[in-house]
Scaffold this active site. Sequence first.
Site, PDB file in Angstrom:
ATOM      1  N   ASP A  26     -18.548 -11.307   6.459  1.00 56.98           N
ATOM      2  CA  ASP A  26     -17.093 -11.217   6.509  1.00 56.98           C
ATOM      3  C   ASP A  26     -16.729 -10.652   7.881  1.00 56.98           C
ATOM      4  O   ASP A  26     -16.719  -9.444   8.082  1.00 56.98           O
ATOM      5  CB  ASP A  26     -16.585 -10.332   5.373  1.00 56.98           C
ATOM      6  CG  ASP A  26     -15.065 -10.194   5.392  1.00 56.98           C
ATOM      7  OD1 ASP A  26     -14.435 -10.684   6.353  1.00 56.98           O
ATOM      8  OD2 ASP A  26     -14.516  -9.584   4.447  1.00 56.98           O
TER       9      ASP A  26
ATOM     10  N   TYR B 166       0.806  -1.224   0.000  1.00 57.48           N
ATOM     11  CA  TYR B 166       0.000   0.000   0.000  1.00 57.48           C
ATOM     12  C   TYR B 166       0.839   1.273   0.000  1.00 57.48           C
ATOM     13  O   TYR B 166       0.551   2.201   0.755  1.00 57.48           O
ATOM     14  CB  TYR B 166      -0.929   0.033   1.227  1.00 57.48           C
ATOM     15  CG  TYR B 166      -1.835  -1.149   1.365  1.00 57.48           C
ATOM     16  CD1 TYR B 166      -2.688  -1.528   0.339  1.00 57.48           C
ATOM     17  CD2 TYR B 166      -1.853  -1.903   2.536  1.00 57.48           C
ATOM     18  CE1 TYR B 166      -3.525  -2.623   0.467  1.00 57.48           C
ATOM     19  CE2 TYR B 166      -2.695  -3.000   2.672  1.00 57.48           C
ATOM     20  CZ  TYR B 166      -3.520  -3.353   1.635  1.00 57.48           C
ATOM     21  OH  TYR B 166      -4.354  -4.432   1.762  1.00 57.48           O
TER      22      TYR B 166
END
Length: 425
Positions: free
Chosen positions: A245, A23
Amino acid sequence: MVGMASSDSRTAADMNHAIWLPYCQMKTARDSERVVENEGVMLRLADGRQLIDGIASWWTACHGYNHPQIVAAICQQAQQMSHVMLGGLVHEPATRLAERLADLIPGEDNKVFFSDSGSVAVEVALKIATQHWLNRGITSKNRFVCFQDAYHGDTAGAMSLCDPVDSMHAHFKGFLLEQFPTAIPTNQDELQGFRDFLLERRDRIAGVIIEPLIQMAAGFRFHSAESLAGIAQVCRELELLLILDEVATGFGRTGTMFALEQADLKPDLVCLGKGLSGGAVGLAATVASRSVYQPFHSGAPEHALMHGPTYMGNPIACAAAHASLDLFEQEPRLQQAQALEAWFTEYLQPLKADPHVVDVRCRGAVGAVQLQTEVALTPAIDFFVERGCWLRPLRDVIYLAPSFTIEKPQVETLCQAIVDFVQTR
Ligand SMILES: *Cc1c(COP(=O)(O)O)cnc(C)c1O
């Protein structure tokens, strides 16, 4: 070691010449801090400085770093048996962990499929959901409904479920599967609209996937237990599989062991990861309900789930997970997670009056301050590190997601750093 330069004499740039970091634009990224030890909520750097960790390594280390019980469990397991494949072999650390997880998730006869990361747990859930319909002879149901501000991981299937506009995966449009993104309904009218949205596409939808209660990595957004329950109710009514999730929210992050408890849900599939091993090693799992599993259990070889991550059910990782679950049983972890909400609220809520602040959100062991503008990472991290804090803002949000064992003065230090940072704006 002969021939190896002493690591301390090398600059960060020297040390980092081969590693590709996540990232970030490697060319312009801030030099990474070099960590040599961690314990509790502290990171010790190579030069001796200590940082209070406000984000527990992407909210994994729920009991603090290097918890002696987890370390002991890992060491003991490593001495006895390192890894064996689960293809044709099985072992007690995995079978017993499957039993424990199956019992923790609501529903009878849950089945637990292990993997090594949250993204893969999501991929497995997608594959199970799609094949569930195929095994029943229904070939058109292979898309998923997902939500704005969602984050489900970085693998291709998971990326296709992330926020379609705002996520860091937006430029992969065209490469990714097309899903059906929509907004989380927040009232009865919107829920009706959501139901219509699903109804129109029902023949093509395998399931609906959501991060229950807190959408973490794409912006730290919250929705109510009522919204979540409404979504679940519509899924049930339209016979669409509901995939929760819980990679981020599971294991106490929202103040209950799982977020689903707060909406009293019995989901079809649950993805677990991050805190599952107490933050010690990579481990993930996909939990399927009896009715999801049922069409796989047949005389037809082609009905089998053809999936098998090499390191699935790794005994060392399972041992860490057992120790972590033991700690949840032995220590007041959930109360600690709940206490964090009050402390975050006490210290961060005053920022709501600041003109640079759009919103302050605190829930369970998550605190988020959303600013008017995106936060430049390098000066922000410099600012926090100078104050002995490890925080890594995400776009326009500065967030806290620490170990539940963090103490109030440490929370105060982290929050004060955030308050000071906002005041420099
Ligand atoms: C972190 C995360 C993932 C991905 O997990 P990895 O272990 O990084 O692959 C998936 N879903 C949610 C909600 C997450 O927070």
